[in-house]
Scaffold this motif. Structure first.
Motif, PDB file in Angstrom:
ATOM      1  N   GLU A  79       0.805  -1.229   0.000  1.00 15.53           N
ATOM      2  CA  GLU A  79       0.000   0.000   0.000  1.00 15.53           C
ATOM      3  C   GLU A  79       0.839   1.279   0.000  1.00 15.53           C
ATOM      4  OE1 GLU A  79      -3.372   0.691  -0.273  1.00 15.53           O
ATOM      5  OE2 GLU A  79      -3.498  -1.420  -0.836  1.00 15.53           O
ATOM      6  N   LEU A  80       1.897   1.315   0.818  1.00 17.76           N
ATOM      7  CA  LEU A  80       2.731   2.512   0.888  1.00 17.76           C
ATOM      8  C   LEU A  80       3.415   2.775  -0.454  1.00 17.76           C
ATOM      9  CD1 LEU A  80       3.966   4.874   2.430  1.00 17.76           C
ATOM     10  CD2 LEU A  80       5.771   3.316   3.197  1.00 17.76           C
ATOM     11  N   THR A  81       4.006   1.742  -1.035  1.00 18.17           N
ATOM     12  CA  THR A  81       4.681   1.885  -2.325  1.00 18.17           C
ATOM     13  C   THR A  81       3.685   2.297  -3.399  1.00 18.17           C
ATOM     14  OG1 THR A  81       6.259   0.181  -1.671  1.00 18.17           O
ATOM     15  CG2 THR A  81       6.145   0.698  -4.016  1.00 18.17           C
ATOM     16  N   LEU A  82       2.511   1.670  -3.398  1.00 17.10           N
ATOM     17  CA  LEU A  82       1.467   2.005  -4.371  1.00 17.10           C
ATOM     18  C   LEU A  82       1.031   3.459  -4.228  1.00 17.10           C
ATOM     19  CD1 LEU A  82      -0.485   1.088  -6.610  1.00 17.10           C
ATOM     20  CD2 LEU A  82      -2.077   0.426  -4.795  1.00 17.10           C
ATOM     21  N   ASN A  83       0.832   3.926  -3.001  1.00 13.51           N
ATOM     22  CA  ASN A  83       0.396   5.312  -2.789  1.00 13.51           C
ATOM     23  C   ASN A  83       1.454   6.316  -3.224  1.00 13.51           C
ATOM     24  OD1 ASN A  83      -2.274   5.062  -1.916  1.00 13.51           O
ATOM     25  ND2 ASN A  83      -1.611   4.513   0.137  1.00 13.51           N
ATOM     26  N   TRP A  87       0.441   8.848  -6.227  1.00 13.87           N
ATOM     27  CA  TRP A  87       0.438  10.293  -6.032  1.00 13.87           C
ATOM     28  C   TRP A  87       1.598  10.968  -6.758  1.00 13.87           C
ATOM     29  CZ3 TRP A  87      -3.692  12.778  -5.145  1.00 13.87           C
ATOM     30  CH2 TRP A  87      -4.740  12.138  -4.483  1.00 13.87           C
ATOM     31  N   GLY A  88       2.713  10.272  -6.880  1.00  8.42           N
ATOM     32  CA  GLY A  88       3.811  10.805  -7.686  1.00  8.42           C
ATOM     33  C   GLY A  88       3.392  10.984  -9.130  1.00  8.42           C
ATOM     34  N   THR A  93       1.763  14.607 -13.442  1.00 15.82           N
ATOM     35  CA  THR A  93       0.832  14.974 -14.513  1.00 15.82           C
ATOM     36  C   THR A  93       0.372  16.421 -14.363  1.00 15.82           C
ATOM     37  OG1 THR A  93       0.087  12.697 -14.714  1.00 15.82           O
ATOM     38  CG2 THR A  93      -1.380  14.400 -15.590  1.00 15.82           C
ATOM     39  N   ILE A  94      -0.008  16.800 -13.170  1.00 17.60           N
ATOM     40  CA  ILE A  94      -0.465  18.173 -12.921  1.00 17.60           C
ATOM     41  C   ILE A  94       0.650  19.170 -13.230  1.00 17.60           C
ATOM     42  CG2 ILE A  94      -1.186  19.806 -11.118  1.00 17.60           C
ATOM     43  CD1 ILE A  94      -2.681  17.351  -9.829  1.00 17.60           C
ATOM     44  N   LEU A  95       1.853  18.878 -12.730  1.00 15.90           N
ATOM     45  CA  LEU A  95       2.967  19.799 -12.955  1.00 15.90           C
ATOM     46  C   LEU A  95       3.382  19.857 -14.428  1.00 15.90           C
ATOM     47  CD1 LEU A  95       5.218  19.228  -9.821  1.00 15.90           C
ATOM     48  CD2 LEU A  95       3.514  21.015 -10.238  1.00 15.90           C
ATOM     49  N   SER A  96       3.250  18.755 -15.144  1.00 16.39           N
ATOM     50  CA  SER A  96       3.580  18.796 -16.573  1.00 16.39           C
ATOM     51  C   SER A  96       2.566  19.652 -17.329  1.00 16.39           C
ATOM     52  CB  SER A  96       3.669  17.393 -17.171  1.00 16.39           C
ATOM     53  OG  SER A  96       2.440  16.725 -17.132  1.00 16.39           O
ATOM     54  N   LEU A  97       1.323  19.636 -16.894  1.00 17.51           N
ATOM     55  CA  LEU A  97       0.319  20.519 -17.498  1.00 17.51           C
ATOM     56  C   LEU A  97       0.624  21.977 -17.161  1.00 17.51           C
ATOM     57  CD1 LEU A  97      -2.174  20.468 -19.251  1.00 17.51           C
ATOM     58  CD2 LEU A  97      -3.560  20.216 -17.192  1.00 17.51           C
ATOM     59  N   VAL A  98       1.063  22.251 -15.942  1.00 18.90           N
ATOM     60  CA  VAL A  98       1.466  23.612 -15.567  1.00 18.90           C
ATOM     61  C   VAL A  98       2.666  24.043 -16.406  1.00 18.90           C
ATOM     62  CG1 VAL A  98       2.400  25.051 -13.701  1.00 18.90           C
ATOM     63  CG2 VAL A  98       0.530  23.449 -13.225  1.00 18.90           C
ATOM     64  N   CYS A  99       3.602  23.144 -16.646  1.00 18.39           N
ATOM     65  CA  CYS A  99       4.752  23.457 -17.508  1.00 18.39           C
ATOM     66  C   CYS A  99       4.282  23.815 -18.911  1.00 18.39           C
ATOM     67  CB  CYS A  99       5.733  22.289 -17.555  1.00 18.39           C
ATOM     68  SG  CYS A  99       6.735  22.120 -16.069  1.00 18.39           S
ATOM     69  N   PHE A 100       3.333  23.058 -19.428  1.00 14.94           N
ATOM     70  CA  PHE A 100       2.782  23.367 -20.744  1.00 14.94           C
ATOM     71  C   PHE A 100       2.174  24.776 -20.758  1.00 14.94           C
ATOM     72  CE2 PHE A 100      -1.210  23.612 -23.166  1.00 14.94           C
ATOM     73  CZ  PHE A 100      -0.671  23.661 -24.446  1.00 14.94           C
ATOM     74  N   LEU A 101       1.425  25.105 -19.714  1.00 14.35           N
ATOM     75  CA  LEU A 101       0.724  26.387 -19.667  1.00 14.35           C
ATOM     76  C   LEU A 101       1.652  27.575 -19.443  1.00 14.35           C
ATOM     77  CD1 LEU A 101      -2.379  25.267 -17.587  1.00 14.35           C
ATOM     78  CD2 LEU A 101      -2.309  25.792 -20.040  1.00 14.35           C
ATOM     79  N   THR A 102       2.797  27.353 -18.790  1.00 14.27           N
ATOM     80  CA  THR A 102       3.692  28.468 -18.465  1.00 14.27           C
ATOM     81  C   THR A 102       4.932  28.536 -19.351  1.00 14.27           C
ATOM     82  OG1 THR A 102       4.818  27.141 -16.775  1.00 14.27           O
ATOM     83  CG2 THR A 102       2.971  28.529 -16.043  1.00 14.27           C
ATOM     84  N   GLN A 103       5.133  27.555 -20.208  1.00 15.86           N
ATOM     85  CA  GLN A 103       6.365  27.441 -20.978  1.00 15.86           C
ATOM     86  C   GLN A 103       6.646  28.668 -21.836  1.00 15.86           C
ATOM     87  OE1 GLN A 103       6.499  26.258 -24.645  1.00 15.86           O
ATOM     88  NE2 GLN A 103       8.706  26.368 -24.604  1.00 15.86           N
ATOM     89  N   LEU A 125       9.623  12.176 -12.032  1.00 14.88           N
ATOM     90  CA  LEU A 125       9.621  11.038 -12.959  1.00 14.88           C
ATOM     91  C   LEU A 125      10.541   9.934 -12.459  1.00 14.88           C
ATOM     92  CD1 LEU A 125       9.728  12.639 -16.517  1.00 14.88           C
ATOM     93  CD2 LEU A 125       8.022  11.044 -15.662  1.00 14.88           C
ATOM     94  N   THR A 126      11.688  10.332 -11.961  1.00 17.33           N
ATOM     95  CA  THR A 126      12.656   9.367 -11.458  1.00 17.33           C
ATOM     96  C   THR A 126      12.120   8.636 -10.233  1.00 17.33           C
ATOM     97  OG1 THR A 126      14.452  10.756 -12.286  1.00 17.33           O
ATOM     98  CG2 THR A 126      15.027   9.099 -10.633  1.00 17.33           C
ATOM     99  N   VAL A 127      11.616   9.386  -9.277  1.00 17.12           N
ATOM    100  CA  VAL A 127      11.112   8.785  -8.036  1.00 17.12           C
ATOM    101  C   VAL A 127       9.871   7.932  -8.311  1.00 17.12           C
ATOM    102  CG1 VAL A 127      10.070   9.316  -5.791  1.00 17.12           C
ATOM    103  CG2 VAL A 127      12.084  10.584  -6.567  1.00 17.12           C
ATOM    104  N   THR A 128       8.948   8.470  -9.070  1.00 20.26           N
ATOM    105  CA  THR A 128       7.715   7.746  -9.367  1.00 20.26           C
ATOM    106  C   THR A 128       8.004   6.473 -10.159  1.00 20.26           C
ATOM    107  OG1 THR A 128       6.494   9.829  -9.368  1.00 20.26           O
ATOM    108  CG2 THR A 128       5.427   7.963 -10.418  1.00 20.26           C
TER     109      THR A 128
END
Length: 154
Positions: A79-83, A87-88, A93-103, A125-128
């Motif tokens: 469960e811990l590894t899955l979570n 969430w990673g 995904t959210i931050l990559s969309l923010v990068c797209f919007l602010t690039q 990406l590395t951690v996830t």
């Protein structure tokens, strides 16, 4: 407990295949961004395409999240590894969309935030990916056959 329809598990099993698309696109966006800023590479023309690659990464990430969720319904994961992995992926995904919007922002503050987020996305990406690999292959897969001094460090 409610039984999970087989079709959910079947579709979820495509997650390990599909997840490589956002990884590739997002790493490509990071590489293109920094390569286009380094004068000696003479690749400033890449700037025109970076936003599109961020968008491809963000949308392919959404599909990976959906399939990953369906896969997780089958259970059998720590469960811990899955979570951490789940969430990673969502935050990436959210931050990559923010990068797209602010690039392409001409505002200095947004541009600085964008550059920081570019590094953050690469790190996430590395951690996830690492935690996803742990779910798939086991915790010591990466270093099981490493030289002793490497295993000691890890």
């Amino acid at each position: 407990m409610k039984e999970i329809p087989d079709i959910y598990i079947f579709l979820g099993r495509f997650h390990p295949l599909i997840v490589h698309f956002p990884i590739g696109f997002l790493l490509l966006a990071v590489i293109m961004e920094f390569a286009s800023r380094l004068k000696f590479f003479k690749l400033s023309h890449l700037q025109k395409s970076v936003g599109f690659v961020w968008l491809l990464g963000a949308f392919s990430s959404l599909f990976a999240i959906i399939l990953g969720y369906l896969l997780s319904l089958g259970g059998g994961y720590d469960e811990l590894t899955l979570n951490i992995h789940k969430w990673g992926g969502i935050i990436t995904t959210i931050l990559s969309l923010v990068c797209f919007l602010t690039q392409r922002s001409s505002k200095k503050l947004l541009n600085k935030i964008y550059l920081v987020l570019t590094f953050v996305v690469a790190g996430l990406l590395t951690v996830t990916g690492h935690y996803g690999g742990n779910l798939t292959h086991g915790e010591n897969y990466l270093y099981r056959y490493a030289p002793n001094f490497v295993r000691t460090l890890l």
